[in-house]
Motif scaffolding. Structure first.
Motif, PDB file in Angstrom:
ATOM      1  N   SER A   7       0.834  -1.209   0.000  1.00  0.00           N
ATOM      2  CA  SER A   7       0.000   0.000   0.000  1.00  0.00           C
ATOM      3  C   SER A   7       0.863   1.251   0.000  1.00  0.00           C
ATOM      4  O   SER A   7       0.546   2.250  -0.654  1.00  0.00           O
ATOM      5  N   LEU A   8       1.968   1.200   0.735  1.00  0.00           N
ATOM      6  CA  LEU A   8       2.895   2.333   0.747  1.00  0.00           C
ATOM      7  C   LEU A   8       3.443   2.604  -0.646  1.00  0.00           C
ATOM      8  O   LEU A   8       3.474   3.764  -1.115  1.00  0.00           O
ATOM      9  N   TRP A  11       0.344   3.992  -2.852  1.00  0.00           N
ATOM     10  CA  TRP A  11      -0.350   5.241  -2.533  1.00  0.00           C
ATOM     11  C   TRP A  11       0.575   6.406  -2.227  1.00  0.00           C
ATOM     12  O   TRP A  11       0.159   7.569  -2.354  1.00  0.00           O
ATOM     13  N   MET A  12       1.817   6.160  -1.839  1.00  0.00           N
ATOM     14  CA  MET A  12       2.711   7.279  -1.567  1.00  0.00           C
ATOM     15  C   MET A  12       2.930   8.162  -2.799  1.00  0.00           C
ATOM     16  O   MET A  12       2.780   9.384  -2.716  1.00  0.00           O
ATOM     17  N   PRO A  13       3.258   7.601  -3.971  1.00  0.00           N
ATOM     18  CA  PRO A  13       3.409   8.475  -5.143  1.00  0.00           C
ATOM     19  C   PRO A  13       2.094   9.102  -5.592  1.00  0.00           C
ATOM     20  O   PRO A  13       2.093  10.236  -6.100  1.00  0.00           O
ATOM     21  N   ALA A  76      -7.361  -6.255  -2.285  1.00  0.00           N
ATOM     22  CA  ALA A  76      -6.470  -7.379  -1.992  1.00  0.00           C
ATOM     23  C   ALA A  76      -5.162  -7.198  -2.757  1.00  0.00           C
ATOM     24  O   ALA A  76      -5.160  -7.065  -3.989  1.00  0.00           O
ATOM     25  N   LEU A  77      -4.067  -7.193  -2.010  1.00  0.00           N
ATOM     26  CA  LEU A  77      -2.749  -7.012  -2.597  1.00  0.00           C
ATOM     27  C   LEU A  77      -1.841  -8.172  -2.207  1.00  0.00           C
ATOM     28  O   LEU A  77      -1.986  -8.768  -1.141  1.00  0.00           O
ATOM     29  N   GLY A 121       2.379   4.956  -9.210  1.00  0.00           N
ATOM     30  CA  GLY A 121       1.535   4.282  -8.233  1.00  0.00           C
ATOM     31  C   GLY A 121       0.532   3.347  -8.868  1.00  0.00           C
ATOM     32  O   GLY A 121       0.302   2.224  -8.385  1.00  0.00           O
ATOM     33  N   LEU A 122      -0.053   3.774  -9.981  1.00  0.00           N
ATOM     34  CA  LEU A 122      -1.063   2.944 -10.653  1.00  0.00           C
ATOM     35  C   LEU A 122      -0.433   1.702 -11.270  1.00  0.00           C
ATOM     36  O   LEU A 122      -1.016   0.611 -11.230  1.00  0.00           O
TER      37      LEU A 122
END
Length: 500
Positions: A7-8, A11-13, A76-77, A121-122
């Motif tokens: 998630s970091l 979502w960070m970028p 879900a990752l 990020g995507l």
């Protein structure tokens, strides 16, 4: 509590991009440093992910939260060796784009950097998604920042190129959405792993296979749905061309490994001839098309299509290799994966080289250059190295993946290997022809004679890629060993039977 690394990374970028947009145009200088810091933190996080990964083929670093409970849709990752390798490549190339764009972009600098951070990020989200809906959302959302990158900072025909790029990729993925909805009707879940085990009749598998094929073939791109790529590359700014060639094309190959092979193995076996034929056409025919180009970007773009043909050939030739010859089947997929990583380094480097020349002379025409070595010796040395790697010179990463696919293809058919090997000759022809006409010879005019050699940022970016090209060419074993368990997991589903 363990840090949610995935998630970091995703979502960070994306959050950083939103912050840059809110900062406004006046903060361009500060936003450059902010984007650089974010990119460096992303690289550190990806290396931590790489270091902590366990040597097995199952998904790890799992994160799962209910998203839309009514339809069993989850945030879900998870990643395996294949995903982690592509994530590190994505993060590293984005960092190089931030560095090389430091002075080259004059218009709306902060928005330019925001678009690349959002795209980063995507793309990482695509490689992490274990839920089909989440995968589809990331897969489609990637189009938006790339559409803007080409449409705002592109060349004179950027509107035409963006519309063509968007229509090809968007319409192709609509078929994938239909396939995913059908699989949901059979499993009552969008969990990708659950789709691997659902029994499907051959005729159903074939329809699903074709739906996925359209979506991922456009992304690779495979012949004959490749025509959007040269236009997109020619009109895109340098950073756009680098990320398009180095990462976005790989998402098509990744899709084949995640969807076609494990979900529709019997259809993959039945239609392997089609994929091999399309791959060989790309390898041979598109190679000759590249030889005829006068624009440097177009030549490298067509070269990308030809080299990506080895990826799809490696993935689908496994069904024609002698049953039970596990080593050659594994080698074919390994070769395809290594080719994806290698092509990311080499094509990204070549587009950066074209960007270096374009920033100085504002021309991509090969005929406008000659004798660049006389005024830019450091640049010339690096470009020659990347051209040699592009032609498959032993000792460079360009040789390893192609050689593995060719060797594995021998077991399936000598003719497959012969036709595939032709690209080594054609690749050397257009790569060396490009170098001869631009780098060597007498200087044609004063513009070439006064060109300045690489500055520190440009040298760092190209030298870093040169080290990786040589490292992977000389010592590919660590990468092969890292991805091998994940490839074995793919082969478990791809080579099994799922007929009810």
């Amino acid at each position: 509590m363990e840090l949610p690394l995935l998630s970091l990374l995703i979502w960070m970028p994306i959050i950083a991009a939103i912050m840059i947009l809110f900062a406004g145009r006046g903060a361009g200088g500060q936003m450059k440093w902010f984007a650089l810091v974010v990119s460096l933190v992303e690289l550190v996080a990806s290396l931590i992910l790489l270091q902590r990964a366990l040597p097995h083929g199952k998904f790890q670093f799992i994160e799962q939260h209910v998203w839309i409970e009514r339809f069993n849709i989850y945030y879900a990752l998870g990643v395996d060796g294949i995903s982690i390798t592509l994530i590190v490549l994505t993060v590293f190339m984005t960092l190089l784009i931030v560095i090389t764009s430091w002075r080259n972009i004059k218009k709306q600098v902060s928005h330019y950097l925001a678009a690349f951070l959002l795209l980063e990020g995507l793309m990482i989200g695509v490689f992490c998604a274990l839920d089909a809906v989440l995968f589809y959302v990331f897969f489609e959302a990637m189009l938006i920042p790339m559409f803007l990158i080409i449409g705002i900072w592109g060349g004179p025909r950027r509107v035409y190129a963006t519309i063509k790029f968007f229509l090809y990729t968007f319409l192709g993925s609509v078929f994938m959405l239909v396939a995913l909805l059908y699989l949901y009707s059979q499993t009552n879940t969008f969990e990708i792993a659950a789709m691997y085990t659902v029994p499907l009749a051959l005729n159903v598998q074939i329809l699903l296979f074709l739906a996925f094929l359209v979506a991922f073939a456009v992304k690779v791109p495979m012949w004959p749905v490749h025509t959007w790529l040269p236009d997109a590359h020619v009109e895109a700014p340098t950073g756009g061309s680098v990320i398009l060639a180095a990462i976005m094309l790989k998402i098509g190959g990744y899709g084949f490994l995640r969807f076609n092979l494990p979900i529709t193995p019997d259809a993959s076996r039945s239609l392997d001839w089609l994929l091999i034929a399309l791959s060989l056409i790309a390898i041979v025919y598109i190679g000759f098309v590249a030889l005829a180009q006068k624009d440097m970007k177009k030549l490298i773009a067509y070269s990308s299509i030809a080299h990506m043909g080895f990826v799809t050939m490696g993935f689908f030739v496994i069904y024609q290799i002698t049953p039970g010859n596990y080593d050659f089947q594994a080698m074919a997929i390994q070769g395809g994966m290594i080719q994806m990583i290698s092509h990311g380094f080499i094509s990204g480097a070549l587009f950066l080289c074209v960007g270096v020349l374009y920033d100085r002379l504002h021309s991509r025409n090969i005929e406008d250059y000659r004798g660049v070595v006389n005024s830019m010796p450091k640049f010339a040395a690096l470009m020659v190295l990347f051209a040699m790697a592009n032609s498959g010179l032993p000792g460079t990463s360009g040789f390893v993946g192609e050689f593995m696919v060719i060797i594995a293809s021998f077991d399936a058919s000598v003719w497959y290997a012969v036709f595939a090997a032709i690209t080594l000759i054609v690749g050397a022809a257009y790569s060396l022809w490009l170098v001869k006409r631009t780098i060597f010879g007498e200087t044609l005019n004063n513009n070439i004679a006064t060109l300045s050699d690489l500055d520190g940022r440009e040298f760092f970016a190209l030298a870093s890629l040169a080290v990786l090209v040589l490292w992977l060419g000389i010592w590919p074993a660590p990468l092969v060993e890292f991805i091998q368990p994940s490839i074995e997991n793919v082969m478990h589903f791809a080579l099994g039977t799922k007929l009810p």
